[in-house]
Write a protein that holds these residues in place. Sequence first.
Motif, PDB file in Angstrom:
ATOM      1  N   ASN A 108       0.773  -1.207  -0.074  1.00 45.70           N
ATOM      2  CA  ASN A 108       0.004  -0.084  -0.073  1.00 45.70           C
ATOM      3  C   ASN A 108       0.929   1.361   0.038  1.00 45.70           C
ATOM      4  N   GLY A 109       2.248   1.126   0.059  1.00 51.30           N
ATOM      5  CA  GLY A 109       2.940   2.252  -0.051  1.00 51.30           C
ATOM      6  C   GLY A 109       3.093   2.773  -1.326  1.00 51.30           C
ATOM      7  N   HIS A 110       3.868   3.929  -1.382  1.00 46.29           N
ATOM      8  CA  HIS A 110       4.383   4.495  -2.746  1.00 46.29           C
ATOM      9  C   HIS A 110       5.538   3.816  -3.568  1.00 46.29           C
ATOM     10  N   SER A 111       5.645   4.268  -4.814  1.00 48.15           N
ATOM     11  CA  SER A 111       6.641   3.651  -5.530  1.00 48.15           C
ATOM     12  C   SER A 111       8.109   4.199  -4.939  1.00 48.15           C
ATOM     13  N   ALA A 112       8.111   5.308  -4.392  1.00 46.12           N
ATOM     14  CA  ALA A 112       9.277   5.791  -3.748  1.00 46.12           C
ATOM     15  C   ALA A 112       9.684   4.962  -2.606  1.00 46.12           C
ATOM     16  N   ASP A 113       8.806   4.570  -1.759  1.00 42.86           N
ATOM     17  CA  ASP A 113       9.256   3.532  -0.765  1.00 42.86           C
ATOM     18  C   ASP A 113       9.776   2.363  -1.190  1.00 42.86           C
ATOM     19  N   LEU A 114       9.146   1.663  -2.426  1.00 43.06           N
ATOM     20  CA  LEU A 114       9.915   0.452  -2.917  1.00 43.06           C
ATOM     21  C   LEU A 114      11.066   0.694  -3.456  1.00 43.06           C
ATOM     22  N   LEU A 115      11.422   1.756  -4.092  1.00 43.39           N
ATOM     23  CA  LEU A 115      12.726   2.123  -4.520  1.00 43.39           C
ATOM     24  C   LEU A 115      13.799   2.165  -3.457  1.00 43.39           C
ATOM     25  N   ALA A 116      13.320   3.080  -2.277  1.00 43.27           N
ATOM     26  CA  ALA A 116      14.269   3.344  -1.235  1.00 43.27           C
ATOM     27  C   ALA A 116      14.711   1.795  -0.663  1.00 43.27           C
ATOM     28  N   ALA A 117      13.619   0.977  -0.307  1.00 40.18           N
ATOM     29  CA  ALA A 117      13.722  -0.154   0.274  1.00 40.18           C
ATOM     30  C   ALA A 117      14.677  -1.013  -0.595  1.00 40.18           C
ATOM     31  N   VAL A 118      14.607  -1.017  -2.054  1.00 42.69           N
ATOM     32  CA  VAL A 118      15.576  -2.030  -2.853  1.00 42.69           C
ATOM     33  C   VAL A 118      16.806  -1.283  -2.752  1.00 42.69           C
ATOM     34  N   CYS A 119      16.897   0.045  -2.802  1.00 43.86           N
ATOM     35  CA  CYS A 119      18.422   0.168  -2.631  1.00 43.86           C
ATOM     36  C   CYS A 119      18.827   0.021  -1.317  1.00 43.86           C
ATOM     37  N   LEU A 120      18.315   0.032  -0.402  1.00 48.30           N
ATOM     38  CA  LEU A 120      18.824   0.022   1.184  1.00 48.30           C
ATOM     39  C   LEU A 120      19.298  -1.627   1.387  1.00 48.30           C
ATOM     40  N   VAL A 121      18.195  -2.487   0.835  1.00 48.15           N
ATOM     41  CA  VAL A 121      18.499  -3.900   0.955  1.00 48.15           C
ATOM     42  C   VAL A 121      19.663  -4.309   0.106  1.00 48.15           C
TER      43      VAL A 121
END
Length: 212
Positions: A108-121
Amino acid sequence: MNRLKILVVDDHALVREGLHQVLQGLNEPVEVLEAPDCERAFELAALHPELDLVLLDYDLPGMNGLEALKVLGQAHPELPILMLSGMANPQMVRKALASGAAGFLSKNGHSADLLAAVCLVLAGEVYVPMDLLTPGASPGKSAPQVTPRQAEVLALLLDGRSNKEISEALALTDDTTKNHVTALLRAFDVKSRTQLVLAASRQGYTASPPSA
């Protein structure tokens, strides 16, 4: 130029297509593989040992995402797995992290949240939004004693910050930040950042901005 290779595992084609499109927003080229179920995910992971990341749905038919996480973790222990769910809750998050997930994100989050999570992981960090962890009123009596500076570092860790971001936020050298993180791991008697996030949240520690 090297390309990132990411496997998206979700039983809904529209979700896979949407994640595929969002991942094109990363700052480097990315190849996205798609699997509608666990069986296909295992096949693709075996065929592509160079995978950089797996985005794994928690709610899958047949073998669910949590079981698949354990299977993938045993077969590919170095492969980071970011779990996704449309019905996320703190208990699910803790189960996923305890089973080896490198992070957890709500659909339910935003696309920016997904990109931030991917970069961090991908950078070797752990991503867990604080709203998916149960907040506590205050650290309990059995909570490890930490210094004021370590408390600031811990709050930023709980906010999903990387060591570099913590160093910048607190005006610390990279080595000093690393030393604080090591001290926190020792204080909470854990071996990884994921375990530290879980242990600290159980004790009532929460993310908060550092004092000015």
